[in-house]
Design a protein around this motif. Structure first.
Motif, mmCIF file in Angstrom:
data_model
loop_
_atom_site.group_PDB
_atom_site.id
_atom_site.type_symbol
_atom_site.label_atom_id
_atom_site.label_comp_id
_atom_site.label_asym_id
_atom_site.label_seq_id
_atom_site.Cartn_x
_atom_site.Cartn_y
_atom_site.Cartn_z
ATOM 1 N N GLY A 62 0.812 -1.214 0.000
ATOM 2 C CA GLY A 62 0.000 0.000 0.000
ATOM 3 C C GLY A 62 0.849 1.269 0.000
ATOM 4 O O GLY A 62 2.083 1.224 -0.015
ATOM 5 N N GLU A 63 0.161 2.408 0.000
ATOM 6 C CA GLU A 63 0.859 3.696 0.002
ATOM 7 C C GLU A 63 1.709 3.836 1.270
ATOM 8 O O GLU A 63 1.263 3.509 2.363
ATOM 9 C CB GLU A 63 -0.148 4.839 -0.061
ATOM 10 C CG GLU A 63 -0.805 4.997 -1.397
ATOM 11 C CD GLU A 63 -1.666 6.235 -1.458
ATOM 12 O OE1 GLU A 63 -1.345 7.228 -0.779
ATOM 13 O OE2 GLU A 63 -2.672 6.196 -2.172
ATOM 14 N N SER A 64 2.924 4.348 1.079
ATOM 15 C CA SER A 64 3.830 4.522 2.203
ATOM 16 C C SER A 64 4.985 5.413 1.795
ATOM 17 O O SER A 64 5.276 5.562 0.603
ATOM 18 C CB SER A 64 4.374 3.162 2.656
ATOM 19 O OG SER A 64 5.330 3.331 3.674
ATOM 20 N N THR A 65 5.647 5.983 2.793
ATOM 21 C CA THR A 65 6.860 6.761 2.506
ATOM 22 C C THR A 65 8.047 5.831 2.262
ATOM 23 O O THR A 65 9.074 6.271 1.752
ATOM 24 C CB THR A 65 7.187 7.706 3.679
ATOM 25 O OG1 THR A 65 7.319 6.934 4.880
ATOM 26 C CG2 THR A 65 6.080 8.738 3.862
ATOM 27 N N LEU A 66 7.897 4.561 2.615
ATOM 28 C CA LEU A 66 8.948 3.568 2.373
ATOM 29 C C LEU A 66 8.687 2.849 1.057
ATOM 30 O O LEU A 66 7.536 2.602 0.684
ATOM 31 C CB LEU A 66 8.989 2.536 3.499
ATOM 32 C CG LEU A 66 9.274 3.054 4.913
ATOM 33 C CD1 LEU A 66 9.110 1.926 5.914
ATOM 34 C CD2 LEU A 66 10.659 3.649 4.999
ATOM 35 N N SER A 67 9.755 2.486 0.381
ATOM 36 C CA SER A 67 9.591 1.709 -0.849
ATOM 37 C C SER A 67 9.186 0.275 -0.503
ATOM 38 O O SER A 67 9.321 -0.161 0.643
ATOM 39 C CB SER A 67 10.901 1.696 -1.641
ATOM 40 O OG SER A 67 11.865 0.907 -0.969
ATOM 41 N N GLU A 68 8.697 -0.469 -1.503
ATOM 42 C CA GLU A 68 8.336 -1.871 -1.271
ATOM 43 C C GLU A 68 9.551 -2.663 -0.800
ATOM 44 O O GLU A 68 9.443 -3.519 0.077
ATOM 45 C CB GLU A 68 7.751 -2.503 -2.536
ATOM 46 C CG GLU A 68 6.343 -2.077 -2.829
ATOM 47 C CD GLU A 68 5.738 -2.837 -3.997
ATOM 48 O OE1 GLU A 68 6.169 -3.966 -4.282
ATOM 49 O OE2 GLU A 68 4.817 -2.289 -4.623
ATOM 50 N N GLY A 69 10.701 -2.386 -1.399
ATOM 51 C CA GLY A 69 11.926 -3.085 -1.012
ATOM 52 C C GLY A 69 12.303 -2.831 0.440
ATOM 53 O O GLY A 69 12.718 -3.749 1.155
ATOM 54 N N GLU A 70 12.160 -1.577 0.881
ATOM 55 C CA GLU A 70 12.470 -1.250 2.273
ATOM 56 C C GLU A 70 11.507 -1.959 3.224
ATOM 57 O O GLU A 70 11.917 -2.487 4.263
ATOM 58 C CB GLU A 70 12.384 0.261 2.489
ATOM 59 C CG GLU A 70 13.505 1.027 1.807
ATOM 60 C CD GLU A 70 13.290 2.527 1.799
ATOM 61 O OE1 GLU A 70 14.298 3.250 1.868
ATOM 62 O OE2 GLU A 70 12.116 2.967 1.737
ATOM 63 N N ARG A 71 10.232 -2.008 2.854
ATOM 64 C CA ARG A 71 9.251 -2.701 3.698
ATOM 65 C C ARG A 71 9.506 -4.201 3.727
ATOM 66 O O ARG A 71 9.372 -4.848 4.768
ATOM 67 C CB ARG A 71 7.838 -2.386 3.217
ATOM 68 C CG ARG A 71 7.453 -0.944 3.544
ATOM 69 C CD ARG A 71 6.073 -0.627 3.099
ATOM 70 N NE ARG A 71 6.146 -0.206 1.686
ATOM 71 C CZ ARG A 71 5.095 0.023 0.930
ATOM 72 N NH1 ARG A 71 3.900 -0.132 1.405
ATOM 73 N NH2 ARG A 71 5.245 0.399 -0.313
#
Length: 80
Positions: A62-71
């Protein structure tokens, strides 16, 4: 003083009996051995697994200030 010498033996005996009783009555969920960790539990109760899987996708994609990779990296570190 002599009575105290038997205390460790009696205490060990009591503890062993409690452990044996708990092992016999401990709740158990039969899981597939080829599905490690939470995956086995999610497959066991798919009705409960659906909301958990949906939440996981929202948190990871979902929307986030973190990238998918970081999550994904955070999820990997937390789960290990």
């Amino acid at each position: 003083m002599e009575k105290n010498c038997y205390f460790p033996f009696i205490w060990n005996y009591i503890c062993i009996r409690i452990i044996k009783i708990n092992l016999k009555t401990m709740p158990h969920i039969p899981l597939e051995s080829h599905l490690p960790g939470i995956t086995g539990l999610l497959e066991y109760r798919q009705d409960s697994a659906k909301p958990i899987r949906e939440l996981t996708q929202i948190l990871l994609r979902g929307e986030s200030t973190l990238s998918e990779g970081e999550r994904e990296l955070i999820a990997t570190l937390v789960s290990s």
